[in-house]
Design a protein around this motif. Structure first.
Motif, PDB file in Angstrom:
ATOM      1  N   LEU A 102       0.828  -1.204   0.000  1.00  0.00           N
ATOM      2  CA  LEU A 102       0.000   0.000   0.000  1.00  0.00           C
ATOM      3  C   LEU A 102       0.862   1.254   0.000  1.00  0.00           C
ATOM      4  CD1 LEU A 102      -2.995   0.880   0.117  1.00  0.00           C
ATOM      5  CD2 LEU A 102      -2.791   0.885   2.612  1.00  0.00           C
ATOM      6  N   LEU A 106       0.756   3.962  -3.162  1.00  0.00           N
ATOM      7  CA  LEU A 106       0.229   5.311  -2.965  1.00  0.00           C
ATOM      8  C   LEU A 106       1.306   6.351  -2.703  1.00  0.00           C
ATOM      9  CD1 LEU A 106      -2.866   4.518  -0.704  1.00  0.00           C
ATOM     10  CD2 LEU A 106      -2.841   4.949  -3.172  1.00  0.00           C
ATOM     11  N   LEU A 108       2.480   6.932   0.150  1.00  0.00           N
ATOM     12  CA  LEU A 108       2.188   7.460   1.479  1.00  0.00           C
ATOM     13  C   LEU A 108       2.717   6.512   2.547  1.00  0.00           C
ATOM     14  CD1 LEU A 108      -1.521   8.483   0.815  1.00  0.00           C
ATOM     15  CD2 LEU A 108       0.468  10.012   0.878  1.00  0.00           C
ATOM     16  N   VAL A 227      -3.279   4.967   6.040  1.00  0.00           N
ATOM     17  CA  VAL A 227      -2.295   5.651   5.211  1.00  0.00           C
ATOM     18  C   VAL A 227      -2.170   7.058   5.784  1.00  0.00           C
ATOM     19  CG1 VAL A 227      -2.611   4.296   3.125  1.00  0.00           C
ATOM     20  CG2 VAL A 227      -4.061   6.296   3.515  1.00  0.00           C
ATOM     21  N   LEU A 234      -1.791  13.756   0.960  1.00  0.00           N
ATOM     22  CA  LEU A 234      -3.075  13.068   1.020  1.00  0.00           C
ATOM     23  C   LEU A 234      -4.153  13.793   0.217  1.00  0.00           C
ATOM     24  CD1 LEU A 234      -1.631  11.621   3.496  1.00  0.00           C
ATOM     25  CD2 LEU A 234      -3.942  11.347   4.391  1.00  0.00           C
ATOM     26  N   ARG A 239      -9.226  13.574  -2.506  1.00  0.00           N
ATOM     27  CA  ARG A 239      -8.889  12.150  -2.576  1.00  0.00           C
ATOM     28  C   ARG A 239      -9.430  11.320  -1.419  1.00  0.00           C
ATOM     29  NH1 ARG A 239      -2.866  10.825  -3.107  1.00  0.00           N
ATOM     30  NH2 ARG A 239      -3.733   8.862  -3.891  1.00  0.00           N
ATOM     31  N   GLU A 242     -11.298   8.124  -2.434  1.00  0.00           N
ATOM     32  CA  GLU A 242     -10.381   7.157  -3.079  1.00  0.00           C
ATOM     33  C   GLU A 242      -9.499   6.469  -2.038  1.00  0.00           C
ATOM     34  OE1 GLU A 242      -6.128   7.334  -5.375  1.00  0.00           O
ATOM     35  OE2 GLU A 242      -7.404   9.119  -5.354  1.00  0.00           O
ATOM     36  N   LEU A 243      -8.901   7.264  -1.147  1.00  0.00           N
ATOM     37  CA  LEU A 243      -8.010   6.698  -0.136  1.00  0.00           C
ATOM     38  C   LEU A 243      -8.778   5.814   0.834  1.00  0.00           C
ATOM     39  CD1 LEU A 243      -5.731   9.782   0.642  1.00  0.00           C
ATOM     40  CD2 LEU A 243      -5.158   7.770  -0.729  1.00  0.00           C
ATOM     41  N   ARG A 246      -9.383   2.431  -0.733  1.00  0.00           N
ATOM     42  CA  ARG A 246      -8.176   1.602  -0.758  1.00  0.00           C
ATOM     43  C   ARG A 246      -7.864   1.047   0.628  1.00  0.00           C
ATOM     44  NH1 ARG A 246      -4.701   2.350  -5.212  1.00  0.00           N
ATOM     45  NH2 ARG A 246      -3.452   0.694  -4.257  1.00  0.00           N
TER      46      ARG A 246
END
Length: 270
Positions: A102, A106, A108, A227, A234, A239, A242-243, A246
């Motif tokens: 992850l 990303l 992150l 995350v 971020l 987002r 979306e985050l 995930r």
């Protein structure tokens, strides 16, 4: 029995262990290196007792000593034991690769935490190229109410249990930290309704995270996955959905690996 002036009595076995552990406990992220004099001040133990115990801890590898600076730090034996403890954790074994992937996908930070009483502690931490750190978070603790990971961990506990853990007035770290139990309970209701938690500058300025609960076979919230990184990385205004998707998907993957079948304890309550 008359004691010699200025001479410390040798403690019993259990007391010696407790004192040695108090010395190890004096080493923190804020104070990773200590002098004997600092350990004396921090623990309240006598100079000769600290010197004797520090020597024993060094001989067994629990402490390491720099003869040039006179400073002690945590030794290789502790690192080995911590690795052993992590590798025995089912959550760590199932979550490690998921979190690493992850973070890479990303860019992150990706983190996995469990609850230890009234605080969380990090089991996994991986940096992404958008959220670099010069240190590891693994093994460190954090507040439950001021982190996304902590809110996810608390999300399905009864209100009375949360109050017993945290009290009604909560410590603040920034002006955005939730400081009242009633506010935290409202936030946890939102976590339950949408399936994930957020934290925006509640623990540290300029940083945010999105977290989701990880469940065990029974559906109990056992851990959490997040995350995290700078606000700019971020970009939650654009987002967040979306985050969140995930993180929820990856937390569910870990939960499934731990035996979770899709029915939480909260859903089973009448």
């Amino acid at each position: 029995m008359v004691r010699a002036v200025g001479k410390e009595r040798e403690p019993g076995g259990t007391q010696s262990v407790e004192r040695a552990l108090s010395l190890l406990d004096a080493f923190t992220p804020e104070h990773p290196e200590r002098r004997v004099s600092e350990l004396v001040e921090e623990t309240g133990l006598g100079q000769s007792t600290v010197s004797r115990l520090v020597g024993a801890l060094e001989s067994y590898g629990f402490l390491a000593h720099d003869p040039r600076s006179g400073l002690y730090r945590i030794g290789p034996r502790v690192v080995g034991l911590s690795s052993l403890g992590l590798n025995q954790s089912p959550v760590f074994r199932q979550a490690r690769q998921v979190a690493q992937n992850l973070a890479a996908a990303l860019g992150l930070g990706a983190n996995v935490a469990e609850r230890d009483g009234a605080r969380l502690f990090y089991l996994c931490h991986f940096e992404g190229h958008l959220a670099p750190r010069t240190f590891t978070m693994v093994g460190q603790g954090g507040p439950l109410h001021a982190t996304g990971l902590g809110k996810a961990l608390l999300s399905e506990l009864p209100a009375a249990e949360i109050e017993a853990l945290l009290g009604t007035t909560l410590p603040t770290y920034t002006p955005k930290t939730v400081s009242k139990l009633s506010e935290l309970l409202d936030a946890l209701e939102e976590v339950r309704s949408r399936g994930y938690a957020t934290e925006v500058e509640e623990l540290a300025f300029g940083r945010a995270c999105v977290a989701a609960p990880v469940r065990d076979r029974s559906g109990r919230v056992l851990a959490s996955l997040s995350v995290s990184g700078p606000l700019s990385a971020l970009d939650l205004p654009n987002r967040q959905a979306e985050l969140a998707t995930r993180v929820i998907e990856q937390a569910d993957q870990i939960s499934t690996a731990l035996g979770y079948s899709g029915i939480s304890l909260a859903a089973q309550r009448p």
